[in-house]
Design a protein around this motif. Structure first.
Motif, PDB file in Angstrom:
ATOM      1  N   GLN A   1       0.828  -1.202   0.000  1.00  0.00           N
ATOM      2  CA  GLN A   1       0.000   0.000   0.000  1.00  0.00           C
ATOM      3  C   GLN A   1       0.864   1.254   0.000  1.00  0.00           C
ATOM      4  OE1 GLN A   1      -2.283  -1.061   3.484  1.00  0.00           O
ATOM      5  NE2 GLN A   1      -4.006  -1.814   2.261  1.00  0.00           N
TER       6      GLN A   1
ATOM      7  N   CYS B   1       3.990   1.473  -1.078  1.00  0.00           N
ATOM      8  CA  CYS B   1       4.722   1.560  -2.345  1.00  0.00           C
ATOM      9  C   CYS B   1       3.846   2.124  -3.460  1.00  0.00           C
ATOM     10  CB  CYS B   1       5.278   0.190  -2.737  1.00  0.00           C
ATOM     11  SG  CYS B   1       6.658  -0.330  -1.700  1.00  0.00           S
ATOM     12  N   ILE B   2       2.574   1.785  -3.450  1.00  0.00           N
ATOM     13  CA  ILE B   2       1.653   2.355  -4.438  1.00  0.00           C
ATOM     14  C   ILE B   2       1.570   3.861  -4.242  1.00  0.00           C
ATOM     15  CG2 ILE B   2      -0.786   2.501  -5.104  1.00  0.00           C
ATOM     16  CD1 ILE B   2      -0.882  -0.579  -4.684  1.00  0.00           C
TER      17      ILE B   2
ATOM     18  N   GLN C   1       7.506   1.432  -8.858  1.00  0.00           N
ATOM     19  CA  GLN C   1       7.035   0.534  -9.909  1.00  0.00           C
ATOM     20  C   GLN C   1       7.615  -0.877  -9.828  1.00  0.00           C
ATOM     21  OE1 GLN C   1       4.629   1.074 -12.379  1.00  0.00           O
ATOM     22  NE2 GLN C   1       4.228   2.657 -10.868  1.00  0.00           N
ATOM     23  N   ASN C   2       8.822  -0.998  -9.297  1.00  0.00           N
ATOM     24  CA  ASN C   2       9.491  -2.301  -9.243  1.00  0.00           C
ATOM     25  C   ASN C   2       9.990  -2.529  -7.824  1.00  0.00           C
ATOM     26  OD1 ASN C   2       9.380  -2.762 -12.189  1.00  0.00           O
ATOM     27  ND2 ASN C   2      10.689  -0.967 -12.213  1.00  0.00           N
TER      28      ASN C   2
ATOM     29  N   ASP D   1      -5.646 -10.082  -1.072  1.00  0.00           N
ATOM     30  CA  ASP D   1      -5.636  -8.623  -1.230  1.00  0.00           C
ATOM     31  C   ASP D   1      -4.258  -8.126  -1.663  1.00  0.00           C
ATOM     32  OD1 ASP D   1      -8.278  -8.678  -0.434  1.00  0.00           O
ATOM     33  OD2 ASP D   1      -7.900  -7.829   1.567  1.00  0.00           O
TER      34      ASP D   1
ATOM     35  N   GLU E   1      -3.503  -8.967  -5.295  1.00  0.00           N
ATOM     36  CA  GLU E   1      -4.223  -8.052  -6.173  1.00  0.00           C
ATOM     37  C   GLU E   1      -3.444  -6.745  -6.326  1.00  0.00           C
ATOM     38  OE1 GLU E   1      -8.362  -5.630  -5.937  1.00  0.00           O
ATOM     39  OE2 GLU E   1      -8.484  -7.784  -5.546  1.00  0.00           O
ATOM     40  N   LEU E   2      -2.895  -6.233  -5.227  1.00  0.00           N
ATOM     41  CA  LEU E   2      -2.082  -5.018  -5.291  1.00  0.00           C
ATOM     42  C   LEU E   2      -0.794  -5.249  -6.079  1.00  0.00           C
ATOM     43  CD1 LEU E   2      -2.363  -3.484  -1.704  1.00  0.00           C
ATOM     44  CD2 LEU E   2      -3.564  -2.802  -3.785  1.00  0.00           C
TER      45      LEU E   2
ATOM     46  N   THR F   1      -0.303  -6.769  -8.703  1.00  0.00           N
ATOM     47  CA  THR F   1      -0.506  -6.657 -10.152  1.00  0.00           C
ATOM     48  C   THR F   1      -0.351  -5.220 -10.630  1.00  0.00           C
ATOM     49  OG1 THR F   1      -2.912  -6.370  -9.978  1.00  0.00           O
ATOM     50  CG2 THR F   1      -2.080  -8.641 -10.167  1.00  0.00           C
ATOM     51  N   ARG F   2      -0.358  -4.259  -9.735  1.00  0.00           N
ATOM     52  CA  ARG F   2      -0.219  -2.845 -10.109  1.00  0.00           C
ATOM     53  C   ARG F   2       1.230  -2.424 -10.345  1.00  0.00           C
ATOM     54  NH1 ARG F   2      -4.334   0.483  -6.218  1.00  0.00           N
ATOM     55  NH2 ARG F   2      -6.192  -0.756  -6.633  1.00  0.00           N
ATOM     56  N   PHE F   3       2.175  -3.309 -10.069  1.00  0.00           N
ATOM     57  CA  PHE F   3       3.591  -2.992 -10.203  1.00  0.00           C
ATOM     58  C   PHE F   3       4.148  -3.567 -11.494  1.00  0.00           C
ATOM     59  CE2 PHE F   3       2.578  -2.928  -5.728  1.00  0.00           C
ATOM     60  CZ  PHE F   3       3.187  -1.770  -5.292  1.00  0.00           C
TER      61      PHE F   3
ATOM     62  N   CYS G   1       7.213  -7.298  -9.200  1.00  0.00           N
ATOM     63  CA  CYS G   1       7.034  -7.428  -7.757  1.00  0.00           C
ATOM     64  C   CYS G   1       7.321  -8.877  -7.376  1.00  0.00           C
ATOM     65  CB  CYS G   1       5.622  -7.033  -7.349  1.00  0.00           C
ATOM     66  SG  CYS G   1       5.363  -7.035  -5.571  1.00  0.00           S
TER      67      CYS G   1
END
Length: 140
Positions: free
Chosen positions: A42, A44-45, A50-51, A81, A84-85, A87-89, A92
Motif C-alpha cells: 500500500q 509503495c503504491i 514501480q518495481n 488482497d 491483487e495489489l 498486479t499494479r507494479f 514485484c
C-alpha cells in the motif's frame, strides 16, 4: 495487538523510508507477516514505486505469496488482497531471507507496538534501529 515494521530501500540499499505501525487485531506471527507485506505494498503504491522486491523471513508466507491460485491459509484473505495489489507494479517479487538478515524490521516491528497508530521516517529511520542498520551496512 501487533507491531509492523518496514524498511524501504533503493537498489543500492539506501533507506528511502521506514515505518512502524501498530495493528490492533490479535494475530498469529504468519498473519502479521502477511499483513506487513500488504501494508508495505500500500505504501509503495502511494510512493509511485514501480518495481520492488519484498523480503520476508517467513518461508510459509513467502510460499503462499508465490503459490499459483487461491491461498488456503488462515490468512488467505490478506494474501489475496496483497496479490491483487502486486498486479499494479511493473515487477514485484516476494523472496525468503534468513531471520538474521531481517533483524532491522523485527526491531522496528517491536517499536511499532509503542507508536500511537503509525510513524513514518522519510529518508531516515528511528534511533532504535540505527545500530542494526549500521551493522547491516558494514557487512555489504
Amino acid at each position: 495487538m501487533a507491531g509492523i515494521g518496514a524498511i524501504f530501500r533503493d537498489s543500492k540499499g539506501e533507506v528511502i523510508m521506514s515505518a512502524a505501525k501498530k495493528e490492533v487485531s490479535v494475530m498469529t506471527a504468519v498473519e502479521v507477516e502477511a499483513l506487513a507485506i500488504l501494508r508495505g505494498l500500500q505504501f509503495c503504491i502511494l510512493l509511485g514505486i514501480q518495481n520492488l522486491v519484498i523480503e520476508s523471513d517467513s518461508l510459509l508466507v513467502v510460499k503462499e505469496f508465490n503459490m499459483q491460485g487461491s491461498s488456503q491459509a488462515t490468512f488467505g484473505n490478506v494474501v489475496r488482497d496483497a496479490k491483487e495489489l502486486m498486479t499494479r507494479f511493473g515487477t514485484c517479487q516476494v523472496q525468503h531471507v534468513i531471520r538474521s538478515c531481517n533483524s532491522t524490521t523485527h526491531s522496528l516491528a517491536k517499536f511499532g507496538l509503542s507508536v500511537q497508530n503509525i510513524s513514518l521516517w522519510w529518508g531516515a529511520y528511528p534511533d532504535v534501529i540505527s545500530n542494526i542498520l549500521w551493522s547491516d551496512s558494514s557487512t555489504l
